[in-house]
Design a protein around this motif. Sequence first.
Motif, PDB file in Angstrom:
ATOM      1  N   LYS A 180       0.121   1.326  -5.581  1.00 38.97           N
ATOM      2  CA  LYS A 180       0.865   0.064  -5.559  1.00 38.97           C
ATOM      3  C   LYS A 180       2.285   0.288  -5.053  1.00 38.97           C
ATOM      4  O   LYS A 180       2.803  -0.480  -4.237  1.00 38.97           O
ATOM      5  N   LEU A 181       2.916   1.359  -5.520  1.00 38.42           N
ATOM      6  CA  LEU A 181       4.277   1.672  -5.088  1.00 38.42           C
ATOM      7  C   LEU A 181       4.317   1.956  -3.586  1.00 38.42           C
ATOM      8  O   LEU A 181       5.202   1.470  -2.877  1.00 38.42           O
ATOM      9  N   LEU A 182       3.351   2.734  -3.110  1.00 34.64           N
ATOM     10  CA  LEU A 182       3.309   3.048  -1.685  1.00 34.64           C
ATOM     11  C   LEU A 182       3.093   1.793  -0.855  1.00 34.64           C
ATOM     12  O   LEU A 182       3.720   1.625   0.201  1.00 34.64           O
ATOM     13  N   SER A 183       2.231   0.909  -1.306  1.00 34.70           N
ATOM     14  CA  SER A 183       1.951  -0.326  -0.553  1.00 34.70           C
ATOM     15  C   SER A 183       3.208  -1.178  -0.384  1.00 34.70           C
ATOM     16  O   SER A 183       3.360  -1.895   0.611  1.00 34.70           O
ATOM     17  N   GLU A 184       4.109  -1.086  -1.359  1.00 34.38           N
ATOM     18  CA  GLU A 184       5.361  -1.845  -1.282  1.00 34.38           C
ATOM     19  C   GLU A 184       6.305  -1.290  -0.212  1.00 34.38           C
ATOM     20  O   GLU A 184       7.217  -1.988   0.239  1.00 34.38           O
ATOM     21  N   SER A 237      -0.525  -9.263   3.010  1.00 33.72           N
ATOM     22  CA  SER A 237       0.054  -9.442   1.679  1.00 33.72           C
ATOM     23  C   SER A 237       0.084  -8.090   0.973  1.00 33.72           C
ATOM     24  O   SER A 237      -0.566  -7.134   1.405  1.00 33.72           O
ATOM     25  N   LEU A 238       0.809  -8.021  -0.107  1.00 31.44           N
ATOM     26  CA  LEU A 238       0.884  -6.784  -0.876  1.00 31.44           C
ATOM     27  C   LEU A 238      -0.503  -6.372  -1.365  1.00 31.44           C
ATOM     28  O   LEU A 238      -0.857  -5.180  -1.336  1.00 31.44           O
ATOM     29  N   GLN A 239      -1.309  -7.351  -1.782  1.00 32.88           N
ATOM     30  CA  GLN A 239      -2.653  -7.054  -2.257  1.00 32.88           C
ATOM     31  C   GLN A 239      -3.536  -6.532  -1.128  1.00 32.88           C
ATOM     32  O   GLN A 239      -4.340  -5.607  -1.327  1.00 32.88           O
ATOM     33  N   GLU A 240      -3.373  -7.080   0.092  1.00 33.47           N
ATOM     34  CA  GLU A 240      -4.161  -6.620   1.237  1.00 33.47           C
ATOM     35  C   GLU A 240      -3.787  -5.181   1.619  1.00 33.47           C
ATOM     36  O   GLU A 240      -4.658  -4.388   1.987  1.00 33.47           O
ATOM     37  N   ASP A 288      -5.417  -3.047  -0.996  1.00 31.60           N
ATOM     38  CA  ASP A 288      -6.864  -2.948  -0.757  1.00 31.60           C
ATOM     39  C   ASP A 288      -7.157  -1.957   0.361  1.00 31.60           C
ATOM     40  O   ASP A 288      -8.132  -1.193   0.292  1.00 31.60           O
ATOM     41  N   TYR A 289      -6.311  -1.968   1.394  1.00 26.52           N
ATOM     42  CA  TYR A 289      -6.494  -1.018   2.496  1.00 26.52           C
ATOM     43  C   TYR A 289      -6.322   0.416   1.999  1.00 26.52           C
ATOM     44  O   TYR A 289      -7.134   1.299   2.301  1.00 26.52           O
ATOM     45  N   LEU A 290      -5.270   0.665   1.245  1.00 20.12           N
ATOM     46  CA  LEU A 290      -4.989   2.017   0.760  1.00 20.12           C
ATOM     47  C   LEU A 290      -6.090   2.529  -0.171  1.00 20.12           C
ATOM     48  O   LEU A 290      -6.418   3.717  -0.175  1.00 20.12           O
ATOM     49  N   LYS A 291      -6.671   1.619  -0.949  1.00 17.29           N
ATOM     50  CA  LYS A 291      -7.739   2.021  -1.865  1.00 17.29           C
ATOM     51  C   LYS A 291      -8.961   2.542  -1.117  1.00 17.29           C
ATOM     52  O   LYS A 291      -9.716   3.372  -1.629  1.00 17.29           O
ATOM     53  N   LYS A 292      -9.158   2.046   0.121  1.00 16.27           N
ATOM     54  CA  LYS A 292     -10.301   2.478   0.931  1.00 16.27           C
ATOM     55  C   LYS A 292      -9.949   3.686   1.803  1.00 16.27           C
ATOM     56  O   LYS A 292     -10.826   4.281   2.421  1.00 16.27           O
ATOM     57  N   ASN A 293      -8.659   4.015   1.842  1.00 17.89           N
ATOM     58  CA  ASN A 293      -8.212   5.139   2.656  1.00 17.89           C
ATOM     59  C   ASN A 293      -8.381   6.446   1.889  1.00 17.89           C
ATOM     60  O   ASN A 293      -8.376   6.460   0.661  1.00 17.89           O
TER      61      ASN A 293
END
Length: 212
Positions: free
Chosen positions: A28-32, A5-8, A11-16
């Motif tokens: 958020k933009l990158l995750s999209e 999901s977009l939230q998942e 969450d991954y990027l936040k830990k990267n």
Amino acid sequence: MTSLSLQEKLDYLKKNKIAKHLTADQLKLLSEKLTVKNYKQSEVVADHNHVADSCYFIISGQACLTNQDYVVSESKKNDFLGLRGYYHDDDLRSFRIEAKTTISVLELTYAELNNIKLKYKELYHAITESFANKATIDLLSSNNELIQQKKLTKSSMNFFSAVIIISLLTTVLFLISKDFAHVIEKYEVFFLPSMLLIYMSILLIMIKRSHF
């Protein structure tokens, strides 16, 4: 892992490690822009000399960067790879990206990266700059591997060339010796097949070494 999901993804990027270079809105933009891709063990993610069109965040598993038959570097969970091809004028991969284990990645296509470059310059610079050091290290490592490989191949060829020359000289000296006729008469069944086998073996080894 078939999808996230977009939230998942967020969450991954936040830990990267990229997170420290981006704001919450940029993450958020990158995750999209990211798409989940899955590869089985030994499956090729991106091949050598093929058009480079994407870079990847590794969600799980391990990947390796290879050149022909040897490994240049390895990447694991949270690593980012494939960006170097974005800067190549010919758009071709210099190395193969292969799944060392079953892996899941978040793919960022170069088309999306170009779109980010045009519309979100700060995000673009943050993405490229955050991995500039890694790309440089990988490039230096791969170049060093190539240099060492060439040196090893040249040394091997020199060694086996010397062996063949010595063998030929020994054979010539043996053939012109005064005892040659007696030796041939006594061991004629074994002599020629044995010499042929020796030379063929050396030749096969040289061919194998030349494609090291």
